[in-house]
Design a protein around this motif. Structure first.
Motif, short mmCIF file in Angstrom:
data_model
loop_
_atom_site.label_atom_id
_atom_site.label_comp_id
_atom_site.label_asym_id
_atom_site.label_seq_id
_atom_site.Cartn_x
_atom_site.Cartn_y
_atom_site.Cartn_z
N ASP A 162 0.86 -1.18 0.13
CA ASP A 162 -0.10 -0.01 0.11
C ASP A 162 0.76 1.42 0.03
OD1 ASP A 162 -2.11 1.56 0.12
OD2 ASP A 162 -2.70 1.37 2.08
N VAL A 163 1.66 1.32 -1.10
CA VAL A 163 2.48 2.72 -1.10
C VAL A 163 1.70 3.92 -1.12
CG1 VAL A 163 2.57 2.45 -3.68
CG2 VAL A 163 4.51 3.68 -2.37
N ALA A 164 0.59 3.93 -1.90
CA ALA A 164 -0.25 5.01 -1.92
C ALA A 164 -0.83 5.70 -0.56
CB ALA A 164 -1.59 4.87 -2.80
N PRO A 192 4.29 14.16 -3.86
CA PRO A 192 4.03 12.59 -3.60
C PRO A 192 5.54 11.93 -3.82
CG PRO A 192 3.18 13.09 -5.74
CD PRO A 192 3.68 14.34 -5.26
N GLY A 193 6.44 12.54 -4.51
CA GLY A 193 7.80 12.13 -4.22
C GLY A 193 8.18 10.99 -5.29
N GLU A 202 6.25 1.17 -8.02
CA GLU A 202 5.39 1.72 -6.66
C GLU A 202 5.31 3.11 -7.04
OE1 GLU A 202 7.39 -0.95 -3.13
OE2 GLU A 202 8.68 0.69 -3.88
N THR A 203 6.10 3.81 -7.87
CA THR A 203 5.99 5.39 -8.22
C THR A 203 4.56 5.33 -9.03
OG1 THR A 203 8.31 5.96 -8.02
CG2 THR A 203 6.57 7.18 -9.48
N VAL A 204 4.51 4.46 -10.13
CA VAL A 204 3.26 4.39 -10.76
C VAL A 204 2.18 3.79 -9.96
CG1 VAL A 204 2.04 3.16 -12.45
CG2 VAL A 204 4.42 3.82 -12.80
N GLN A 205 2.16 3.29 -8.80
CA GLN A 205 1.20 3.08 -8.01
C GLN A 205 0.71 4.12 -7.34
OE1 GLN A 205 2.36 -0.43 -5.64
NE2 GLN A 205 2.63 -1.79 -7.38
N SER A 206 1.67 4.83 -6.82
CA SER A 206 1.33 6.18 -5.92
C SER A 206 0.76 7.18 -6.80
CB SER A 206 2.75 6.66 -5.26
OG SER A 206 3.66 7.04 -6.11
N LEU A 207 0.89 7.17 -8.08
CA LEU A 207 0.73 8.38 -8.93
C LEU A 207 -0.80 8.10 -9.25
CD1 LEU A 207 3.66 9.13 -11.03
CD2 LEU A 207 2.56 10.58 -9.21
N ALA A 209 -3.12 6.72 -7.41
CA ALA A 209 -3.95 7.22 -6.22
C ALA A 209 -3.73 8.58 -5.81
CB ALA A 209 -3.75 6.38 -5.04
N ILE A 210 -3.27 9.46 -6.84
CA ILE A 210 -2.99 10.91 -6.64
C ILE A 210 -4.25 11.69 -6.21
CG2 ILE A 210 -3.43 11.86 -9.04
CD1 ILE A 210 -0.30 12.61 -6.40
N ASP A 211 -5.42 11.35 -6.32
CA ASP A 211 -6.49 11.96 -6.11
C ASP A 211 -6.48 11.94 -4.49
OD1 ASP A 211 -7.18 12.47 -8.54
OD2 ASP A 211 -8.89 11.07 -8.54
N THR A 212 -5.93 10.71 -3.76
CA THR A 212 -5.87 11.04 -2.44
C THR A 212 -4.90 12.01 -1.73
OG1 THR A 212 -4.14 9.25 -2.34
CG2 THR A 212 -6.68 8.25 -2.27
N VAL A 213 -4.00 12.32 -2.49
CA VAL A 213 -3.28 13.39 -2.17
C VAL A 213 -3.73 14.80 -2.40
CG1 VAL A 213 -0.92 14.43 -2.58
CG2 VAL A 213 -1.11 12.20 -2.73
N ASN A 214 -4.56 14.92 -3.46
CA ASN A 214 -5.18 16.06 -3.86
C ASN A 214 -6.06 16.35 -2.76
OD1 ASN A 214 -3.66 16.28 -6.30
ND2 ASN A 214 -5.46 15.18 -7.67
N ALA A 215 -6.80 15.51 -2.13
CA ALA A 215 -7.80 15.57 -1.26
C ALA A 215 -7.42 16.21 -0.08
CB ALA A 215 -8.55 14.22 -1.03
N LEU A 216 -6.01 16.05 0.30
CA LEU A 216 -5.35 16.87 1.27
C LEU A 216 -5.57 18.36 1.39
CD1 LEU A 216 -2.14 14.62 1.73
CD2 LEU A 216 -4.58 14.42 3.24
N GLY A 217 -5.94 19.13 0.32
CA GLY A 217 -6.30 20.30 0.46
C GLY A 217 -5.27 21.29 0.11
#
Length: 305
Positions: A162-164, A192-193, A202-207, A209-217
Motif C-alpha cells: 500500500d504505497v499510496a 508525492p515524491g 511503486e511510483t506508478v502505483q502512488s501516482l 492514487a494521486i486523488d488521495t493526495v489532492n484531497a489533502l487540500g
C-alpha cells in the motif's frame, strides 16, 4: 480540477496556483553530479542565463539545487552547497524571478532564503524539523515531499502493498509537524515524491492514487521530469526521456497537478498550451497569418563543389 485556485504565501506576496493548469518550475542545477544534465553549468553567469531562458520559455518558478540527489556521490558540505546556490539565488531574486531552493540542510535553506529564495523544496520529508521552523520564521513556502529514504542513500521501503496509503499518511504526519512549527497552511505545497524510496512500479502505483493526495487540500507538485519510472517504461536513458516526460506532464495536468518540475520548459509549455486549446480550457490564440515561418521550413540550398 480547474475550479479551485490556491494562493500560496511567499515572502512579499503570493503565488496563484491552479490544479490542472500547472505552473512550470524550471530546473537549474548548480552542482556537478546531476543525474540528468549532459552539460554542466559551472559558471554563475551560465547558470543565470539558463534560468533566464527557462523563464522566457514559460517557467514561473526556478528551482535551484546545489547538491544532486543521486546516491553514488557523497553528501555535499554545507559551506560548499551555500557557495553554489546563494550567489545564483541572489542574482535571480534581484531580477524578480521566483526562486525555489532544493535542499534538505537547514543552514543552506536559511542562507538561500535570506538571499531571496521564496520556496524551500525539501526532498527529505522534513527529516530535520528545523526546516519547518525556518519557513515559519521567514514566511517562505515549504514543499513537503514523501520519502522514506535518508537523503543521498538508496532505500526501498516495505509498503506492505500500500504505497499510496503510506504517501498520504506520511504527508499528513509531516504537514502536522510543519503546522506545529508555525507554518501556515497557505505556505504548504505537497509532493508525492516520484522515485524517492520507491521502485518505478511503486511510483506508478502512488501516482495512480494521486486523488488521495489532492484531497489533502493543498497544491501538489509533480516532479516527473526525466525520472527513473519514465525510463523504466520507455527503456530510455535520462537524456532521451523527453517524450515520456511530456506524457507524464499531460497525465499530471489531467490529475490536478498545480506545479510541474521540468528540465525542458519550452517543450512542456508548448505541450500544455496545445492541450489546453484542444481541451477547450483556453481559446485559440491570436497569431500572424502572414508569418511564413509558421507554415513551412525553407530549405537552405546546398553548395556544390
Amino acid at each position: 480540477m480547474t475550479d479551485t485556485t490556491f494562493s500560496v504565501r511567499v515572502p512579499g506576496g503570493t503565488l496563484e496556483l491552479t490544479p490542472g493548469r500547472p505552473a512550470l518550475m524550471g530546473i537549474v542545477n548548480a552542482n556537478p553530479d546531476s543525474f540528468s544534465d549532459a552539460v554542466r553549468l559551472t559558471a554563475l553567469d551560465q547558470q543565470v542565463e539558463h534560468a533566464r531562458r527557462l523563464v522566457a520559455d514559460g517557467a514561473s518558478i526556478i528551482d535551484v539545487g546545489g547538491e544532486s540527489g543521486v546516491t553514488y556521490t557523497g553528501v555535499t558540505a554545507e559551506e560548499v552547497e551555500i557557495e553554489r546556490v546563494v550567489p545564483l539565488v541572489e542574482r535571480l531574486a534581484a531580477e524578480g524571478i521566483v526562486v525555489s531552493v532544493d535542499t534538505w540542510k537547514p543552514a543552506v535553506a536559511e542562507a538561500a532564503i535570506v538571499a531571496g529564495a521564496a520556496i524551500l523544496n525539501d526532498v527529505s520529508g522534513l527529516r530535520d524539523e528545523r526546516l519547518a521552523e525556518i519557513c515559519a520564521r521567514t514566511g517562505a513556502a515549504l514543499v513537503v515531499m514523501h520519502t522514506r529514504a535518508v537523503p543521498k542513500q538508496e532505500h526501498f521501503h516495505d509498503y506492505a502493498g500500500d504505497v499510496a496509503g503510506d504517501v498520504v499518511a506520511f504527508l499528513q504526519e509531516r504537514v502536522a509537524v510543519a503546522r506545529a512549527a508555525g507554518v501556515h497552511d497557505e505556505q504548504l505545497i505537497l509532493d508525492p515524491g516520484p522515485d524517492f524510496a520507491k521502485t518505478p512500479a511503486e511510483t506508478v502505483q502512488s501516482l495512480h492514487a494521486i486523488d488521495t493526495v489532492n484531497a489533502l487540500g493543498r497544491p501538489v507538485l509533480h516532479a516527473i521530469s526525466r525520472k527513473y519510472f519514465v525510463g523504466a517504461i520507455t527503456r530510455q536513458p535520462p537524456a532521451e526521456r523527453g517524450a515520456g516526460t511530456l506524457a507524464a506532464a499531460g497525465w499530471s495536468a489531467d490529475h490536478g497537478a498545480a506545479i510541474l518540475r521540468v528540465h525542458d520548459v519550452r517543450a512542456a509549455a508548448d505541450f500544455l498550451a496545445v492541450k489546453a486549446v484542444l481541451d477547450g480550457t483556453a481559446p485559440m490564440p491570436d497569431f500572424d497569418a502572414d508569418d511564413d515561418a509558421l507554415k513551412w521550413i525553407r530549405a537552405t540550398p546546398q553548395r556544390t563543389a
